[in-house]
Design a protein around this motif. Structure first.
Motif, short mmCIF file in Angstrom:
data_model
loop_
_atom_site.label_atom_id
_atom_site.label_comp_id
_atom_site.label_asym_id
_atom_site.label_seq_id
_atom_site.Cartn_x
_atom_site.Cartn_y
_atom_site.Cartn_z
N SER A 193 -7.88 13.29 7.50
CA SER A 193 -8.21 13.46 8.97
C SER A 193 -7.42 12.57 9.90
O SER A 193 -7.16 12.76 11.05
CB SER A 193 -9.92 13.08 9.00
OG SER A 193 -10.74 14.23 8.36
N MET A 194 -7.28 11.32 9.22
CA MET A 194 -6.30 10.29 9.93
C MET A 194 -4.91 10.31 9.87
O MET A 194 -4.06 9.78 10.47
CB MET A 194 -7.08 8.71 9.76
CG MET A 194 -8.33 8.88 10.19
SD MET A 194 -9.23 7.16 10.00
CE MET A 194 -10.52 7.26 10.53
N GLY A 195 -4.58 11.11 8.81
CA GLY A 195 -3.02 11.25 8.58
C GLY A 195 -2.48 10.02 7.69
O GLY A 195 -1.11 9.81 7.85
N ILE A 196 -3.31 9.18 7.13
CA ILE A 196 -2.68 7.89 6.41
C ILE A 196 -2.35 8.55 4.90
O ILE A 196 -3.13 9.22 4.16
CB ILE A 196 -3.77 6.85 6.31
CG1 ILE A 196 -4.23 6.58 7.99
CG2 ILE A 196 -3.32 5.71 5.67
CD1 ILE A 196 -5.49 5.54 7.70
N GLN A 197 -1.12 7.92 4.17
CA GLN A 197 -0.89 8.46 2.94
C GLN A 197 -1.90 8.22 1.98
O GLN A 197 -2.66 6.86 2.28
CB GLN A 197 0.40 7.77 2.78
CG GLN A 197 1.06 8.43 1.66
CD GLN A 197 1.07 8.07 0.47
OE1 GLN A 197 0.57 6.98 0.14
NE2 GLN A 197 1.28 8.69 -0.65
N LEU A 198 -2.17 8.53 0.83
CA LEU A 198 -3.09 8.46 0.09
C LEU A 198 -3.21 7.01 -0.59
O LEU A 198 -4.36 6.57 -0.65
CB LEU A 198 -3.23 9.55 -1.02
CG LEU A 198 -4.34 9.30 -2.04
CD1 LEU A 198 -5.50 10.03 -1.20
CD2 LEU A 198 -4.18 10.74 -3.18
N ILE A 199 -2.21 6.49 -0.67
CA ILE A 199 -2.27 5.10 -1.42
C ILE A 199 -2.80 4.20 -0.55
O ILE A 199 -3.92 3.36 -0.90
CB ILE A 199 -0.96 4.52 -2.02
CG1 ILE A 199 -0.30 5.46 -2.91
CG2 ILE A 199 -1.03 3.19 -2.48
CD1 ILE A 199 0.99 5.07 -3.64
#
Length: 432
Positions: A193-199
């Motif tokens: 939803s926020m587009g932050i990379q998974l790590i």
């Protein structure tokens, strides 16, 4: 002159109409081959991912049961695409002419679009299709063993907090599975939803898990302890809390498995008889590092020694000057953070990179089986017991249907309670 003018007008109209008829009408740039979505349309979506490479500008088309194309769309940045279709059975294909050079798609995908279903996901497989090969028994056993160790470590990561909570408070927390789910859902929200990379999204999810653990203790369990509520009553409260949280997640998240945006379509690395994906290898390494860090914290730090003291004898620890409530609060925060990390790793390694609204509930039985096998209230027992349970569950897939493998956790729980109720590392206690 009037006659010449009339004849000229007729000729202009005749030849002009012929010219207009022969010249094709230009198509507006925004026109597509699909008509306007029908009133009963449901959303069908997917993400084109070729081994980590997101494919944008690729056409995806839908064919009805007669094989006629009914809709077409083009994937956007990040490989995402969406179609609006009426309920029915469809075949989804990728137009090979729009694929980049050197990229091939395997087969078409058939899906049923069901009325009322929020979103139907279609996943295409890229690359050459692999022919099935029969593995020797020893090679299959080794690969299953590695998979069992990976699964057991993930269970242990999620279950250590549950064991520590029981050791310091005596509470059997049936809502711990929902802490696992909330951690995975938080990571999904940050990632998708926020587009932050998974790590970094996982790190933020761990912080959310710590906050949820603190809030659980501050709002529910500390007031109950101050009122000297019995452990049986607290157990019933934990069951009600688990049901409430589970269905709140269902309401606000989704009733379907939702994929993370990263680390999809992993390929296996083969080293002789061993084969493992990069994601599963990372899950093993992360689990081992975190569990070793927890063990060192319990042995070497003041808070760790205080936790062990409270677990051994709460009253004696309080009389020796240890702030028991502060220790219990730390345990709840630690348990929430570990559960959140365990939820993310469980979704990545066991659910093919997806998040489900009841994933923690499915894992709860295995967590209880692991900590009961190792010894209730002991962190090391939880680690050992969960690894054994993970191995037994994965080994069972060589005999029974993989869909039934979690039944092995229930069988382990029953056998341990009958044969050795105190667990492997637990000690006998005299009652009465």
């Amino acid at each position: 002159m009037l006659l010449i003018a009339i004849l000229g007008s007729i000729a202009a109209v005749a030849f002009g109409g012929t010219a207009l008829a022969q010249e094709p009408t230009p198509t507006p740039p925004s026109a597509t081959t699909s008509e306007a979505p029908p009133a009963d349309a449901e959303s069908v979506s997917g993400s084109l991912n070729n081994g980590g490479e997101r494919l944008a500008g690729v056409d995806v088309l839908a064919l009805d049961e007669s094989g006629e194309e009914v809709a077409r769309t083009t994937s956007e940045a990040g490989g995402r695409w969406t179609l609006e279709l009426s309920p029915g059975s469809y075949t989804f294909e990728v137009d090979p002419e729009t694929l980049p050079d050197g990229v091939s798609v395997q087969d078409a995908v058939q899906r049923d679009v069901v009325e009322g279903r929020a979103n139907t996901v279609v996943i295409f497989s890229f690359g050459e299709a692999r022919s099935a090969t029969e593995l020797p028994f020893y090679e299959k056993f080794l690969r299953t063993t590695v998979d069992g160790i990976r699964f057991g470590l993930v269970i242990a990561l999620a279950a250590v907090g549950l064991s520590l909570i029981f050791g310091t408070t005596g509470l059997t927390n049936f809502a711990h599975g929902e802490l696992v789910t909330l951690g995975a859902v938080a990571a999904w929200v940050f990632n998708v939803s926020m587009g932050i990379q998974l790590i970094p999204a996982t790190i933020l999810a761990i912080i959310v898990g710590v906050a949820i653990g603190w809030l659980n203790n501050a709002a529910i369990w500390r007031p109950l302890r101050k009122r000297r509520t019995g452990l049986i009553a607290q157990l019933v409260v934990s069951i009600g809390l688990a049901i409430a949280l589970r269905y709140l997640i269902l309401i606000f998240f989704s009733d379907r498995a939702e994929p993370f945006a990263d680390y999809q379509a992993q390929t296996q690395n083969e080293w002789g008889p061993f084969a493992i994906t990069n994601v599963n290898l990372a899950c093993i390494i992360i689990s081992v590092v975190v569990l070793v860090a927890v063990a060192l914290m319990l042995q070497k730090t003041r808070i760790g020694k205080a936790m062990r003291a409270v677990a051994d004898n709460r009253d004696l620890a309080a009389s020796s000057g240890i702030n028991v409530e502060r220790v219990v609060t730390f345990v709840w925060c630690l348990g929430g953070g570990l559960a959140a990390l365990g939820g993310v790793l469980f979704g990545l390694s066991e659910l093919s990179g997806r998040v489900q609204w009841e994933m923690g509930f499915k894992l709860l039985l295995l967590m209880f089986a692991g900590i009961t096998l190792g010894g209730l209230g002991t962190a090391y027992g939880a680690f050992l017991g969960c690894v054994i349970v993970g191995l037994l569950v994965q080994w069972s897939t060589m005999i029974i249907n993989p869909d039934l493998k979690y039944i092995g956790g229930l069988l382990v729980l029953i056998l341990i309670l009958v044969v050795r109720p105190q667990g492997i590392l637990g000690s006998r206690q005299r009652i009465g």
